[in-house]
Design an enzyme around this catalytic site. Sequence first.
Site, PDB file in Angstrom:
ATOM      1  N   TRP A   1      -1.436  10.902   9.801  1.00  0.00           N
ATOM      2  CA  TRP A   1      -1.637  10.168  11.246  1.00  0.00           C
ATOM      3  C   TRP A   1      -1.182  11.447  12.968  1.00  0.00           C
ATOM      4  CZ3 TRP A   1      -4.031   6.278  11.086  1.00  0.00           C
ATOM      5  CH2 TRP A   1      -4.202   5.672   9.897  1.00  0.00           C
TER       6      TRP A   1
ATOM      7  N   ASP B   1       5.854   7.677  17.178  1.00  0.00           N
ATOM      8  CA  ASP B   1       4.798   7.093  15.796  1.00  0.00           C
ATOM      9  C   ASP B   1       5.411   5.901  14.649  1.00  0.00           C
ATOM     10  OD1 ASP B   1       3.347   5.163  14.586  1.00  0.00           O
ATOM     11  OD2 ASP B   1       2.032   6.892  13.953  1.00  0.00           O
TER      12      ASP B   1
ATOM     13  N   LYS C   1       2.206  -2.857   9.876  1.00  0.00           N
ATOM     14  CA  LYS C   1       2.730  -2.344   8.694  1.00  0.00           C
ATOM     15  C   LYS C   1       4.506  -3.247   8.523  1.00  0.00           C
ATOM     16  CE  LYS C   1      -0.275   0.720   8.659  1.00  0.00           C
ATOM     17  NZ  LYS C   1      -0.376   1.521   9.374  1.00  0.00           N
TER      18      LYS C   1
END
Length: 355
Positions: free
Chosen positions: A99, A166, A190
């Site tokens: 990511w 993030d 998530k």
Amino acid sequence: MKKYNFNAGPSILPREVIENTAKQILDFNGIGLSLAEISHRSKDFQPVVDEAVALIKELLDVPEGYSVLFLGGGASLEFCMIPYNFLIKKAAYLNTGTWAKKAMKEAKLFGEVVEVASSADANYTFIPKDWTCPTDVDYLHITTNNTIYGTEMRKDLDVPVRLIGDMSSDIFSRPVDVAKYDCIYAGAQKNLSMAGVTVVIVKNDTLGKAPREIPTMLNYQTHVDKGSMFNTPPVIPIYCALENLRWIKKMGGVKEMDRRALERADMLYSEIDRNKLFRGTVATEDRSVMNICFVMNDEYAELEKPFFEYATAQGMVGIKGHRSVGGFRASCYNAMTVEGVQALVKCMKDFEAQH
Ligand SMILES: *Cc1c(COP(=O)(O)O)cnc(C)c1O
């Protein structure tokens, strides 16, 4: 048979959150219409957004001067919106996984990008420690929890520059020092809600500095000005987030979520370390308490598939490791119970006894 949901994302939510959301989809606030079929601007829906924003500010102790936004496009769109809005000349990125790399790729479209450190050569099995952040950058971007590789930074970094985080897979799992960040973002699926909404916490006075025209929808200022209502927001995921935020508060807030996460992770890592069949994949000090990755020890490699089948038959769901790590990954987000982790530990013990 009872199922235990260890999916990495979309992932487990408290049962009452799902049930309460389902009820509102059938009949919203008793008005005889579904949450899915009313205007996002109606007097019935505005309080949902207002309460969700207020709860996020309360739970994360967000200081004055920040806005909380609900946006579309997933965390992946933030990879581009961050540099679009914040990169003036040069930005720093800590490369801790897939990511982070994707975020860095987008930033390169907007200016100079410094990779301050990377653990790519070691398949991202640790968080790089010995690096210094240049002071002439507009921000340092970090991925606080690396969902795929199972490493995590559970303390907010001390660096001489502004942070952008993030937090897609560990937001609301611990207290955060929001004041260190210009922006925090998280795809909801998530640890907050169902897929379809991204939470963004942005410091207002950092906006409007980038030397470029920004398309309306990609400009944070648009959404700050319109309270996330510039266009039609994803109402059902926002409602589901609200229910989950209420649940987090009721359970004792992010401190309690932190305590639970540490308790679950300690149980599972202790078994991984004790059990002769398994070993963890990442540096002990960087182990994620959200995504717990482990593999078979080399001498038992042929037992990988049999263990997967055995655990699946016992009700474990979603424990297959990501293809870039292999083995197993048990994601233990806020809604995962101690009972669920105990069930997985029992599988590991029983399987060991059989071999
Ligand atoms: C899942 C994930 C993303 C991507 O999220 P999308 O909402 O699918 O775009 C980004 N960063 C992290 C840390 C993630 O876990």
